[in-house]
Design a protein around this motif. Sequence first.
Motif, PDB file in Angstrom:
ATOM      1  N   ARG A 267      33.490  33.771  42.306  1.00  0.00           N
ATOM      2  CA  ARG A 267      32.936  33.025  41.196  1.00  0.00           C
ATOM      3  C   ARG A 267      31.486  33.444  40.943  1.00  0.00           C
ATOM      4  NH1 ARG A 267      32.935  26.438  41.107  1.00  0.00           N
ATOM      5  NH2 ARG A 267      31.872  26.200  39.112  1.00  0.00           N
ATOM      6  N   GLY A 268      31.125  33.493  39.663  1.00  0.00           N
ATOM      7  CA  GLY A 268      29.727  33.660  39.317  1.00  0.00           C
ATOM      8  C   GLY A 268      29.163  35.065  39.432  1.00  0.00           C
ATOM      9  N   VAL A 269      30.014  36.034  39.674  1.00  0.00           N
ATOM     10  CA  VAL A 269      29.515  37.409  39.699  1.00  0.00           C
ATOM     11  C   VAL A 269      29.877  38.067  38.360  1.00  0.00           C
ATOM     12  CG1 VAL A 269      29.626  39.659  40.856  1.00  0.00           C
ATOM     13  CG2 VAL A 269      29.865  37.559  42.183  1.00  0.00           C
ATOM     14  N   PRO A 270      28.849  38.538  37.627  1.00  0.00           N
ATOM     15  CA  PRO A 270      29.157  39.181  36.342  1.00  0.00           C
ATOM     16  C   PRO A 270      30.066  40.392  36.546  1.00  0.00           C
ATOM     17  CG  PRO A 270      26.774  39.023  36.698  1.00  0.00           C
ATOM     18  CD  PRO A 270      27.435  38.602  37.961  1.00  0.00           C
ATOM     19  N   LEU A 271      30.998  40.565  35.635  1.00  0.00           N
ATOM     20  CA  LEU A 271      31.985  41.629  35.771  1.00  0.00           C
ATOM     21  C   LEU A 271      31.340  43.003  35.964  1.00  0.00           C
ATOM     22  CD1 LEU A 271      34.965  41.065  35.787  1.00  0.00           C
ATOM     23  CD2 LEU A 271      35.109  41.946  33.469  1.00  0.00           C
ATOM     24  N   ALA A 272      30.207  43.199  35.290  1.00  0.00           N
ATOM     25  CA  ALA A 272      29.537  44.496  35.368  1.00  0.00           C
ATOM     26  C   ALA A 272      29.047  44.803  36.780  1.00  0.00           C
ATOM     27  CB  ALA A 272      28.373  44.539  34.393  1.00  0.00           C
ATOM     28  N   HIS A 273      28.762  43.742  37.546  1.00  0.00           N
ATOM     29  CA  HIS A 273      28.248  43.958  38.898  1.00  0.00           C
ATOM     30  C   HIS A 273      29.309  43.793  39.966  1.00  0.00           C
ATOM     31  CE1 HIS A 273      24.288  42.638  36.947  1.00  0.00           C
ATOM     32  NE2 HIS A 273      24.298  43.953  37.052  1.00  0.00           N
ATOM     33  N   LEU A 274      30.495  43.466  39.489  1.00  0.00           N
ATOM     34  CA  LEU A 274      31.548  43.161  40.443  1.00  0.00           C
ATOM     35  C   LEU A 274      32.128  44.429  41.050  1.00  0.00           C
ATOM     36  CD1 LEU A 274      33.044  40.695  41.522  1.00  0.00           C
ATOM     37  CD2 LEU A 274      34.754  41.063  39.756  1.00  0.00           C
ATOM     38  N   GLN A 275      32.183  44.444  42.373  1.00  0.00           N
ATOM     39  CA  GLN A 275      32.846  45.557  43.044  1.00  0.00           C
ATOM     40  C   GLN A 275      34.222  45.099  43.487  1.00  0.00           C
ATOM     41  OE1 GLN A 275      29.465  46.421  45.871  1.00  0.00           O
ATOM     42  NE2 GLN A 275      30.190  48.485  45.440  1.00  0.00           N
ATOM     43  N   GLU A 276      35.119  46.031  43.553  1.00  0.00           N
ATOM     44  CA  GLU A 276      36.496  45.695  43.901  1.00  0.00           C
ATOM     45  C   GLU A 276      36.917  46.390  45.181  1.00  0.00           C
ATOM     46  OE1 GLU A 276      39.230  46.971  40.957  1.00  0.00           O
ATOM     47  OE2 GLU A 276      38.827  45.293  39.624  1.00  0.00           O
ATOM     48  N   VAL A 277      37.715  45.711  45.979  1.00  0.00           N
ATOM     49  CA  VAL A 277      38.428  46.427  47.019  1.00  0.00           C
ATOM     50  C   VAL A 277      39.899  46.443  46.611  1.00  0.00           C
ATOM     51  CG1 VAL A 277      36.826  45.797  48.848  1.00  0.00           C
ATOM     52  CG2 VAL A 277      38.831  44.390  48.472  1.00  0.00           C
ATOM     53  N   HIS A 278      40.556  47.523  46.923  1.00  0.00           N
ATOM     54  CA  HIS A 278      41.949  47.679  46.531  1.00  0.00           C
ATOM     55  C   HIS A 278      42.849  47.551  47.753  1.00  0.00           C
ATOM     56  CE1 HIS A 278      40.889  50.018  42.632  1.00  0.00           C
ATOM     57  NE2 HIS A 278      40.175  48.934  42.808  1.00  0.00           N
ATOM     58  N   LEU A 279      43.655  46.538  47.734  1.00  0.00           N
ATOM     59  CA  LEU A 279      44.594  46.311  48.819  1.00  0.00           C
ATOM     60  C   LEU A 279      45.942  46.866  48.358  1.00  0.00           C
ATOM     61  CD1 LEU A 279      43.798  44.631  51.369  1.00  0.00           C
ATOM     62  CD2 LEU A 279      45.008  42.719  50.356  1.00  0.00           C
ATOM     63  N   SER A 280      46.555  47.691  49.182  1.00  0.00           N
ATOM     64  CA  SER A 280      47.865  48.193  48.776  1.00  0.00           C
ATOM     65  C   SER A 280      48.921  47.116  49.021  1.00  0.00           C
ATOM     66  CB  SER A 280      48.226  49.450  49.558  1.00  0.00           C
ATOM     67  OG  SER A 280      48.483  49.119  50.898  1.00  0.00           O
ATOM     68  N   VAL A 281      50.064  47.282  48.399  1.00  0.00           N
ATOM     69  CA  VAL A 281      51.154  46.324  48.600  1.00  0.00           C
ATOM     70  C   VAL A 281      51.525  46.245  50.079  1.00  0.00           C
ATOM     71  CG1 VAL A 281      53.558  45.810  48.050  1.00  0.00           C
ATOM     72  CG2 VAL A 281      52.053  46.678  46.295  1.00  0.00           C
ATOM     73  N   GLU A 282      51.482  47.402  50.742  1.00  0.00           N
ATOM     74  CA  GLU A 282      51.803  47.420  52.171  1.00  0.00           C
ATOM     75  C   GLU A 282      50.787  46.601  52.971  1.00  0.00           C
ATOM     76  OE1 GLU A 282      51.347  50.412  50.490  1.00  0.00           O
ATOM     77  OE2 GLU A 282      53.467  50.458  49.990  1.00  0.00           O
ATOM     78  N   GLU A 283      49.510  46.742  52.603  1.00  0.00           N
ATOM     79  CA  GLU A 283      48.467  46.006  53.310  1.00  0.00           C
ATOM     80  C   GLU A 283      48.613  44.503  53.085  1.00  0.00           C
ATOM     81  OE1 GLU A 283      44.914  49.342  53.428  1.00  0.00           O
ATOM     82  OE2 GLU A 283      45.178  48.124  51.644  1.00  0.00           O
ATOM     83  N   ALA A 284      48.928  44.142  51.842  1.00  0.00           N
ATOM     84  CA  ALA A 284      49.132  42.727  51.547  1.00  0.00           C
ATOM     85  C   ALA A 284      50.312  42.183  52.340  1.00  0.00           C
ATOM     86  CB  ALA A 284      49.364  42.530  50.044  1.00  0.00           C
TER      87      ALA A 284
END
Length: 144
Positions: free
Chosen positions: A10-27
């Motif tokens: 919450r509250g993080v502007p999209l422009a500054h938002l970093q993403e981590v990518h979880l694979s389906v296997e990891e999930a």
Amino acid sequence: MPPINYFKPRGVPLAHLQEVHLSVEEAEAIRLKDLEALEQEECAQRMNVSRTTFSRVLSSARQKMADALLNGKAIRIEGGNFEMAVRRFRCINGHEWDVPFETMINTPPQSCPTCNTPSIMPLFPLGLGFGKGYWAGHHGGGLR
Ligand SMILES: [Zn+2]
């Protein structure tokens, strides 16, 4: 397949938002080990991978989750909705082709479009353990 595939702090502007990518296997690894609290051995069996592979997938998943939680990053689970839209099939002779999800619901493929063999099976991301025994008896609409 996880029904929700995106978490955002919450509250993080999209422009500054970093993403981590979880694979389906990891999930799936997190779900089996941490949510269902299964033994590592059983998790590995369910995902149809070796114990070593399972523990590698699991620690990678946990590291990403920790990174996201502690550093305020979004988590995207790769493959959720997108890969559900198309399913890849392979025949016994090694031909592969994609079948759109709607087509599959209405008229599931019965044979290979290249060589016409009826010995076909759907492919899933990295052996999640679906489709076991599909070769043996898919003539009754084994996709459901
Ligand atoms: Zn074929």
